[in-house]
Every structure is written in structure tokens, then in C-alpha cells.
Enzyme design. Structure first.
Site, PDB file in Angstrom:
ATOM      1  N   PRO A   2       0.830  -1.193   0.000  1.00 29.52           N
ATOM      2  CA  PRO A   2       0.000   0.000   0.000  1.00 29.52           C
ATOM      3  C   PRO A   2       0.867   1.246   0.000  1.00 29.52           C
ATOM      4  CG  PRO A   2      -0.418  -1.417   1.891  1.00 29.52           C
ATOM      5  CD  PRO A   2       0.864  -1.821   1.306  1.00 29.52           C
ATOM      6  N   GLU A   3       0.620   2.109  -0.963  1.00 30.67           N
ATOM      7  CA  GLU A   3       1.288   3.399  -1.023  1.00 30.67           C
ATOM      8  C   GLU A   3       0.266   4.444  -0.563  1.00 30.67           C
ATOM      9  OE1 GLU A   3       3.355   3.827  -4.803  1.00 30.67           O
ATOM     10  OE2 GLU A   3       3.349   1.668  -5.064  1.00 30.67           O
TER      11      GLU A   3
END
Length: 274
Positions: A2-3
Site C-alpha cells: 500500500p502506497e
DNA sequence: CGGCGGTCCTGTCAGC
DNA sequence: TGCTGACAGGACCGCC
């Protein structure tokens, strides 16, 4: 995994579910995450109310009453999923279960265990090294060409490495760095100091643009990313280069190339990006 | 000290 | 079918 757009989507979905709610019990099944979950973790959370859910870079900040904050990082494969019904069977990689009233439950699941979950006093948050190190928030203004050029022009690193550096901009990761560099036509392996003032300006404009766009699509579910409601994101349909090796560039038709920097796969158009 | 490579961990997929 | 190796969205440590 997850960014920024994915963590922001988790923040929004979880906030709707848990803000104002009381934590009635906490179970820890697996303490061996990237940083070992403290022995008193469950005890510190129990009985507190969730005041608000915030984000800094890729860190999720769950503020609790009594001036406590629960800090989560999802690493590569982490998920925080809210369940209305805690009788849902447990997965072998569910590490933490936070119980709310009426059987609702928040589960921290992370197969690769690169994630992190710690509780601390709010007053200690800003000086906590992982947070203290973080650079600018790309969606809160302040990211401009001058700022980026300052970093780029005196770095001997590749532009890819500078953009991946959380001390410069907090929240970018491999997918969005690849996408942003395609959109401004810079090859990831270009030395940072060779990027002109004008190109730095292009980058400063394009970064928030791509991140906001990805948030509108609720993030990228390349494989296992899920939001707080266990739903997939949809930005993968909008990716122009990431994971598209061999496909035709949408601008010029050249085959997208895959290469690597360090251990990370990078994707670019050899014609458009110089 | 800046820059880069290796490493933590498990799952999946391609190739033989 | 089963084995092996490569690879996966992150961050930190240690070496040159």
C-alpha cells in the site's frame, strides 16, 4: 504494497466505521511483525474510544482518547479490515483483532509480516524516528518545483531513488513513482542532478495529480491490496506502465520495458522516457 | 556520509 | 504433480 492512495483509502473507509467507537477488547495472535508488537499493546488499547483516523505518508494514525495514538504501517501485504460480524473465520495471517461493541471487529492481517503496529502517547509521535524522518506530504501543498529541484540537483542518485525516498516525499512507492515518471517522460534511471528546473516543476505538478486520481479510484489492487471494507481498488485499470511490460505505450506504441533498480522492478517506455 | 545492496517474511506463478 | 527459482506494492541496516 500500500502506497499513499491505498493507505488514504483505508483511512477513509475505516474512519466511517470506527470513529467515535469504543474498543472493548484486543487480541494479539502474532507479535513478530517488522517491529515486535509490545506486550502491553492490547492492554493500552482496551477501553479507549477512537477519536479520529489520520495518515502521515504510508502510516495510519488512529487517535484514541487519553492522548494515545495507535500507529499502523501495512508494509507490503498488510490489510486492516473492518468486520461487522466477528464470527467470520480467522485467517492464519490475522495477527491482531480489535473488538468493538455489538460484535464488530477490526483485523490486522499481514502474510509477509513487514507491517507494524505500535501504541504511543500523542506527544511522542512527532519525535518517533519513523515519523520524524518523513518528508513533505504531497497532497497538502508545499510540493513545488523549487522544493523538488533542491533535492534533485544536488543528488548523485537516480531520480527513481530520490522519489522513493520517504525523507523527501512521504507516501510514494514503486507503482506511483513508475507512473509519475512515465507521465513526465523521465526515465527512472536518469541521474537526479540531470533533471532540469522545468522537469522538476512538471514532477511537482504530476505527483499530486496521479495520487489524487488514484484515490478517486480507491487505490490500486495489483494483487492483494484491500480497503477497510475488504474491497479492491480500481486504479490498476489506469496504470500506463506499471506491470505492463511488453504492452504498447499509449503515447507512441513502443513496447513497455521492464528493468530493475536494486531489487525493484521498474517499467518505462524507452521512446517517451529519456 | 551518501549511495546502494542485502535482508526480513510468505505466497504465487512460470518453467522444467 | 512436484520441485525450484524469481518476484511481489516497504523499510531498515550495514558496508564501501
Amino acid at each position: 504494497m500500500p502506497e499513499l492512495p491505498e493507505v488514504e483509502t483505508v483511512r477513509r473507509t475505516l474512519s466511517e466505521r470506527i470513529q467515535g467507537h469504543e474498543i472493548v477488547a484486543v487480541e494479539v495472535f502474532q507479535r513478530a511483525l517488522r517491529v515486535r508488537v509490545a506486550e502491553d499493546f492490547a492492554h493500552r488499547l482496551a477501553g479507549k474510544h477512537v477519536v479520529r483516523v489520520a495518515r502521515r505518508g504510508k502510516y495510519l494514525l488512529i487517535f484514541l482518547d487519553g492522548a494515545w495514538v495507535w500507529v499502523c504501517h501495512l508494509g507490503m501485504s498488510g490489510k486492516l479490515v473492518f468486520l461487522l460480524d466477528s464470527t467470520t473465520p480467522r485467517d492464519k495471517h490475522d495477527h491482531i483483532a480489535v473488538h468493538f461493541a455489538q460484535g464488530a471487529e477490526l483485523r490486522f492481517n499481514d502474510p509477509r509480516r513487514f507491517g507494524l503496529s505500535v501504541v504511543m502517547l500523542e506527544q511522542d509521535l512527532q519525535s518517533w524516528p519513523s515519523i520524524a524522518r518523513l518528508g513533505i506530504e504531497p497532497l497538502e501543498g508545499g510540493l513545488d518545483g523549487a522544493f523538488l529541484y533542491e533535492w534533485l540537483h544536488r543528488s548523485r542518485r537516480r531520480v527513481y531513488d530520490v522519489l522513493m525516498d520517504q525523507r523527501v516525499i512521504a507516501g510514494l512507492g514503486n507503482i506511483y513513482v513508475n507512473e509519475v515518471l512515465f507521465r513526465v517522460r523521465i526515465r527512472p534511471s536518469t541521474r537526479a542532478w540531470r533533471v532540469s528546473r522545468q522537469r522538476a516543476g512538471d514532477l511537482a505538478r504530476e505527483i499530486p495529480e496521479v495520487l489524487e486520481d488514484a484515490i478517486q479510484w480507491r487505490g490500486t489492487s495489483f494483487s492483494d491490496y484491500r480497503d477497510g471494507n475488504d474491497r479492491r481498488g480500481a486504479f490498476q485499470s489506469q496504470l500506463l506502465v506499471y506491470d505492463r511490460a511488453g504492452e504498447s505505450c499509449q503515447v507512441c506504441g513502443t513496447h513497455i520495458k521492464r528493468s530493475s533498480i536494486g531489487n525493484r522492478g521498474i517499467f518505462y517506455c524507452p521512446t517517451c522516457q529519456r
